[in-house]
Scaffold this motif. Structure first.
Motif, mmCIF file in Angstrom:
data_model
loop_
_atom_site.group_PDB
_atom_site.id
_atom_site.type_symbol
_atom_site.label_atom_id
_atom_site.label_comp_id
_atom_site.label_asym_id
_atom_site.label_seq_id
_atom_site.Cartn_x
_atom_site.Cartn_y
_atom_site.Cartn_z
ATOM 1 N N THR A 32 1.085 -1.291 0.205
ATOM 2 C CA THR A 32 0.000 -0.058 -0.110
ATOM 3 C C THR A 32 0.694 1.159 0.084
ATOM 4 O O THR A 32 0.606 2.418 -0.937
ATOM 5 N N ILE A 36 1.333 4.865 -3.144
ATOM 6 C CA ILE A 36 1.145 5.487 -2.523
ATOM 7 C C ILE A 36 2.144 5.805 -3.275
ATOM 8 O O ILE A 36 2.100 7.159 -3.733
ATOM 9 N N TYR A 40 2.070 9.051 -6.132
ATOM 10 C CA TYR A 40 2.437 11.056 -6.078
ATOM 11 C C TYR A 40 3.528 10.159 -6.541
ATOM 12 O O TYR A 40 4.687 11.227 -5.755
ATOM 13 N N GLY A 97 -3.726 14.216 2.239
ATOM 14 C CA GLY A 97 -3.731 14.317 0.733
ATOM 15 C C GLY A 97 -4.148 15.933 0.406
ATOM 16 O O GLY A 97 -3.872 16.393 -0.051
ATOM 17 N N LEU A 116 3.046 13.922 1.854
ATOM 18 C CA LEU A 116 3.786 12.634 0.974
ATOM 19 C C LEU A 116 4.191 11.875 2.473
ATOM 20 O O LEU A 116 3.588 10.994 2.882
ATOM 21 N N MET A 119 2.101 10.424 5.029
ATOM 22 C CA MET A 119 0.642 9.945 5.190
ATOM 23 C C MET A 119 1.469 8.283 5.338
ATOM 24 O O MET A 119 0.296 7.354 5.319
ATOM 25 N N THR A 123 -1.055 5.480 7.275
ATOM 26 C CA THR A 123 -1.522 4.478 6.721
ATOM 27 C C THR A 123 -1.053 3.371 7.677
ATOM 28 O O THR A 123 -2.312 2.121 7.536
ATOM 29 N N LEU A 326 -5.562 3.676 -0.348
ATOM 30 C CA LEU A 326 -6.245 4.034 -1.500
ATOM 31 C C LEU A 326 -6.827 4.629 -1.789
ATOM 32 O O LEU A 326 -6.659 5.742 -2.779
ATOM 33 N N ALA A 329 -6.141 8.393 -1.261
ATOM 34 C CA ALA A 329 -4.695 8.406 -1.194
ATOM 35 C C ALA A 329 -4.697 9.927 -3.155
ATOM 36 O O ALA A 329 -4.161 10.314 -3.162
ATOM 37 N N PHE A 330 -5.411 8.020 -3.550
ATOM 38 C CA PHE A 330 -5.611 8.785 -4.819
ATOM 39 C C PHE A 330 -6.587 9.536 -5.329
ATOM 40 O O PHE A 330 -6.381 10.590 -5.918
#
Length: 532
Positions: A32, A36, A40, A97, A116, A119, A123, A326, A329-330
């Protein structure tokens, strides 16, 4: 003997299943995080490229291995923890994000990198839950040191080093003449530039000192104390280093410590100081205390083994948590890409901008106040014009940007008043000043620039649509907000320049008169350029 064998298999089965689940959740978490970082990829690559090209931040390559090692040495204790997904962590992930999106839209690269990396703990929190993220608090926080930050400390460090060196020279009995960060002694001239700021020493010391404190001490007070020393000592040591280098050059009649050798001497001195710091810190070490589930383990977030086995989350919920991570994050890189495509398709203004030829008492002049020019990269349009009246002369510089992106933006480290090397001009001082810009009272930046033959006073501020500010941080926020709301991203820096002989205050009335008469006309021209 044969009757006991099935019982042994039955007893060991739950342990084997638990270990298998831990491995699966660990691999799922790593996958995961990797996805990510790939999603990014521009921000990820911006960090890696800085590690690769900058000696100051080359330690970034070691941060992830160091963090992995810290986790690996505690694997026996961490293996007792079951995954308890916490979906509240998705709120934190979404907030990070969104902050990354703002940083990306305003091209504040270091903030985008911070958000970033942040994150990754979010996670782990979402997939493993509260107990695991507490147990891994330090290794996960340590990852933030992978971000190449610290450029904002360069100017304060330069000022401190110059102050320290000049004061030490004066105490030694050597006469010193100083202008800003440039000073002269009887044997020669010296300047404190970026390479002399001590930022490399500070970052190296803080990175190693933080790791040393975690591995060597157990009490929070000792850790905090050593980390504080790893910040204070290199700053003072760099001042001592600079003083010793100047003294070496002075006593050798400028034959030693004036080229690359002074950097070599500096690193040798710094290495000695760090060894001394770690040696002294070793007298209070506490690393002989073992982790156990009844004391240290509980303090670090580990719980008694009975509690681990009583509350197991099904693997299905863990997979769902990873999928939700995900999905959240996306959202942000997809939306950022959409906005950037929209701005990249916008039309550019004409290549030039023109301010009215006459406004009140001010008329265009035939010659400039000086040959000084700021260095701005990627400006969409620029203006350089002299204006005169019966009281004085002013140079007007405008650097206008539209469809801003990395490498062609209003607020950038590449846009400077004076280049660090190769310029005969020196920036002596910068401060804020409140002035009248037409009908409004505003705060602007005031800079004093000196060369061997002239002295200039520069007033400058940013224009972004209907808003003005002297702060680059506020300007970045306005830019991010405008992009997020799908407004125009037009911006400009306005600089007005006047000459003075002795005191900067000589140029203030001239600049104030020009700003009061011409600001409205200048902003009207910029507004019209943005509407083309």
């Amino acid at each position: 003997m044969n009757a006991q064998m099935p019982q042994k298999i039955v007893d060991d089965a739950p342990v084997a299943i638990d270990q298998q689940k831990v491995k699966m959740v660990t691999l799922l978490t790593l996958a995961t995080v990797a996805v990510i970082l790939i999603a990014y990829h521009e921000t990820t690559w911006s960090m890696v490229s800085i590690w690769n090209r900058s000696e100051t931040f080359a330690h970034g390559f070691l941060i992830f291995p160091f963090s992995a090692y810290l986790i690996w040495v505690r694997r026996k204790h961490l293996g007792k923890l079951s995954s308890q997904p916490n979906f509240l962590a998705l709120l934190a992930l979404g907030g990070l994000g969104f902050c990354w999106l703002l940083a990306t839209l305003s091209s504040v690269q270091v903030f985008a990198q911070f958000f970033l990396i942040a994150m990754i703990p979010a996670t782990v929190w979402a997939i493993w839950g509260n107990r695991m993220v507490r147990a891994l608090a330090f290794p996960l926080t340590y990852l933030l040191l992978a971000v190449p930050f610290g450029d904002g400390l360069i100017l304060p460090l330069i000022d401190f080093t110059a102050d320290f060196t000049v004061t030490a020279l004066q105490w030694t009995g050597i006469p010193v003449y100083r202008e800003g960060n440039f000073f002269s002694i009887p044997s020669g001239n010296w300047s404190v530039v970026e390479a002399c700021s001590g930022l490399r020493y500070l970052i190296a010391s803080f990175t190693l000192g933080t790791l040393y404190a975690y591995l060597t001490y157990r009490s929070l007070s000792r850790r905090a104390g050593f980390i504080a020393m790893s910040v204070i000592v290199p700053i003072i040591a760099n001042g001592v280093r600079a003083y010793l280098i100047v003294m070496t050059g002075h006593l050798s009649d400028m034959q030693m410590a004036v080229g690359i050798d002074h950097l070599i001497y500096g690193w040798i001195f710094f290495g000695f100081v760090m060894l001394l710091l770690f040696w002294i810190g070793s007298f209070w070490r506490e690393d002989d205390e073992e982790f156990d589930s009844s004391s240290t383990g509980v303090a670090a977030g580990l719980q008694p083994e009975a509690e681990f086995n009583s509350d197991k989350a099904p693997l299905k919920s863990t997979v769902s948590a990873a999928g939700a991570v995900l999905a959240v994050a996306f959202i942000w890189p997809v939306y950022a890409s959409y906005l950037e495509r929209e701005y990249s398709g916008a039309t550019d203004p004409a290549s030039g901008i023109e301010v009215p030829r006459r406004r009140g008492e001010w008329e265009p002049g035939a010659s400039l106040v000086s040959d000084w020019k700021p260095e701005y990269t990627g400006a969409t349009a620029q203006l350089l014009q002299n204006y005169r009246n019966g009281k004085g002369s002013v140079d007007l510089h405008i650097n206008y940007y539209r469809n801003q992106q990395q490498g062609a933006e209003l607020i950038s480290s590449q846009n400077v008043l004076v280049a660090e090397t190769g310029s005969r001009w020196h920036s002596i001082k910068q401060e804020a000043r409140s002035v009248s810009l037409g009908p409004r009272q505003e705060t602007i930046n005031e800079n004093q620039l000196h060369s061997s033959s002239a002295k200039l006073l520069v007033w400058r501020w940013y224009w972004l649509g209907d808003e003005s500010t002297a702060s680059p941080y506020v300007a970045k926020f306005i830019l991010a907000r405008n992009k997020l709301l799908r407004r125009k991203d037009d911006g400009a820096e306005i600089l007005i320049v006047a000459h003075y002989e002795e005191a900067p205050d000589e140029a203030v009335p001239v600049l104030q008169s020009f700003a009061g008469d011409m600001t409205t006309a200048i902003t009207d021209v910029l507004r019209n350029a943005g509407e083309r």
